[in-house]
Design a protein around this motif. Structure first.
Motif, mmCIF file in Angstrom:
data_model
loop_
_atom_site.group_PDB
_atom_site.id
_atom_site.type_symbol
_atom_site.label_atom_id
_atom_site.label_comp_id
_atom_site.label_asym_id
_atom_site.label_seq_id
_atom_site.Cartn_x
_atom_site.Cartn_y
_atom_site.Cartn_z
ATOM 1 N N GLU A 1 44.865 62.602 43.411
ATOM 2 C CA GLU A 1 45.145 63.758 42.561
ATOM 3 C C GLU A 1 43.922 64.142 41.736
ATOM 4 O OE1 GLU A 1 47.769 65.848 42.531
ATOM 5 O OE2 GLU A 1 48.322 64.686 44.296
ATOM 6 N N GLU A 2 43.178 63.145 41.280
ATOM 7 C CA GLU A 2 41.959 63.413 40.524
ATOM 8 C C GLU A 2 40.942 64.139 41.410
ATOM 9 O OE1 GLU A 2 38.607 61.146 37.827
ATOM 10 O OE2 GLU A 2 39.790 59.977 39.246
ATOM 11 N N ALA A 3 40.805 63.711 42.652
ATOM 12 C CA ALA A 3 39.886 64.364 43.586
ATOM 13 C C ALA A 3 40.325 65.800 43.845
ATOM 14 C CB ALA A 3 39.812 63.575 44.894
ATOM 15 N N ASN A 4 41.630 66.004 44.015
ATOM 16 C CA ASN A 4 42.149 67.356 44.221
ATOM 17 C C ASN A 4 41.874 68.233 43.012
ATOM 18 O OD1 ASN A 4 43.155 66.721 46.755
ATOM 19 N ND2 ASN A 4 45.195 66.242 46.002
ATOM 20 N N LEU A 5 42.054 67.692 41.829
ATOM 21 C CA LEU A 5 41.811 68.437 40.605
ATOM 22 C C LEU A 5 40.336 68.808 40.482
ATOM 23 C CD1 LEU A 5 42.894 69.605 37.980
ATOM 24 C CD2 LEU A 5 42.588 67.361 36.938
ATOM 25 N N ARG A 6 39.469 67.885 40.814
ATOM 26 C CA ARG A 6 38.029 68.170 40.770
ATOM 27 C C ARG A 6 37.670 69.306 41.738
ATOM 28 N NH1 ARG A 6 34.857 64.107 38.153
ATOM 29 N NH2 ARG A 6 36.146 62.307 37.639
ATOM 30 N N GLU A 7 38.270 69.296 42.922
ATOM 31 C CA GLU A 7 38.033 70.367 43.903
ATOM 32 C C GLU A 7 38.508 71.708 43.355
ATOM 33 O OE1 GLU A 7 39.580 69.520 47.791
ATOM 34 O OE2 GLU A 7 38.687 67.528 47.807
ATOM 35 N N LEU A 8 39.678 71.703 42.729
ATOM 36 C CA LEU A 8 40.203 72.948 42.159
ATOM 37 C C LEU A 8 39.305 73.473 41.044
ATOM 38 C CD1 LEU A 8 44.022 72.191 42.006
ATOM 39 C CD2 LEU A 8 42.880 73.864 43.457
ATOM 40 N N ILE A 9 38.821 72.588 40.213
ATOM 41 C CA ILE A 9 37.931 72.995 39.119
ATOM 42 C C ILE A 9 36.645 73.588 39.690
ATOM 43 C CG2 ILE A 9 36.466 72.108 37.256
ATOM 44 C CD1 ILE A 9 38.793 70.133 36.624
ATOM 45 N N GLU A 10 36.117 72.953 40.715
ATOM 46 C CA GLU A 10 34.884 73.458 41.341
ATOM 47 C C GLU A 10 35.135 74.831 41.985
ATOM 48 O OE1 GLU A 10 31.066 73.342 41.518
ATOM 49 O OE2 GLU A 10 32.202 71.690 40.655
ATOM 50 N N SER A 11 36.280 74.986 42.640
ATOM 51 C CA SER A 11 36.625 76.281 43.243
ATOM 52 C C SER A 11 36.750 77.361 42.175
ATOM 53 C CB SER A 11 37.938 76.190 44.020
ATOM 54 O OG SER A 11 37.807 75.357 45.127
ATOM 55 N N GLU A 12 37.356 77.004 41.056
ATOM 56 C CA GLU A 12 37.511 77.964 39.964
ATOM 57 C C GLU A 12 36.145 78.380 39.428
ATOM 58 O OE1 GLU A 12 39.800 78.513 35.702
ATOM 59 O OE2 GLU A 12 39.550 76.501 36.515
ATOM 60 N N LYS A 13 35.239 77.439 39.283
ATOM 61 C CA LYS A 13 33.884 77.764 38.815
ATOM 62 C C LYS A 13 33.202 78.729 39.776
ATOM 63 C CE LYS A 13 32.904 73.485 36.309
ATOM 64 N NZ LYS A 13 32.098 72.242 36.293
#
Length: 76
Positions: A12-24
């Motif tokens: 879940e942490e990895a997924n969240l990091r991916e989402l944050i990067e996509s948002e950026k």
């Protein structure tokens, strides 16, 4: 059990990091848009979100259909 939980949290942490990067990345792309394009893009996203919500709600309601059909047969 705790190892499974830790692994799940790591995923879940990895997924969240991916989402944050996509948002950026999206924010970076959107910064070059003029206001009209940005507003149109937001409206499109909002419409898409509403469609997804309706689809989810419909799927949820459809899940009750077989039970409803069985109950209806018993009442009529």
């Amino acid at each position: 059990m705790s190892n499974e939980y830790i692994a799940l949290l790591s995923d879940e942490e990895a997924n969240l990091r991916e989402l944050i990067e996509s948002e950026k990345e999206m924010k970076s792309e959107w910064s070059g848009l003029d206001q009209a394009e940005f507003t149109a893009l937001e409206r499109g996203q909002s419409a898409y979100d509403q469609i997804c919500d309706e689809k989810r709600d419909s799927s949820y309601l459809d899940s009750f259909w077989p039970s409803f059909q069985k109950a209806k047969v018993h009442f009529f």
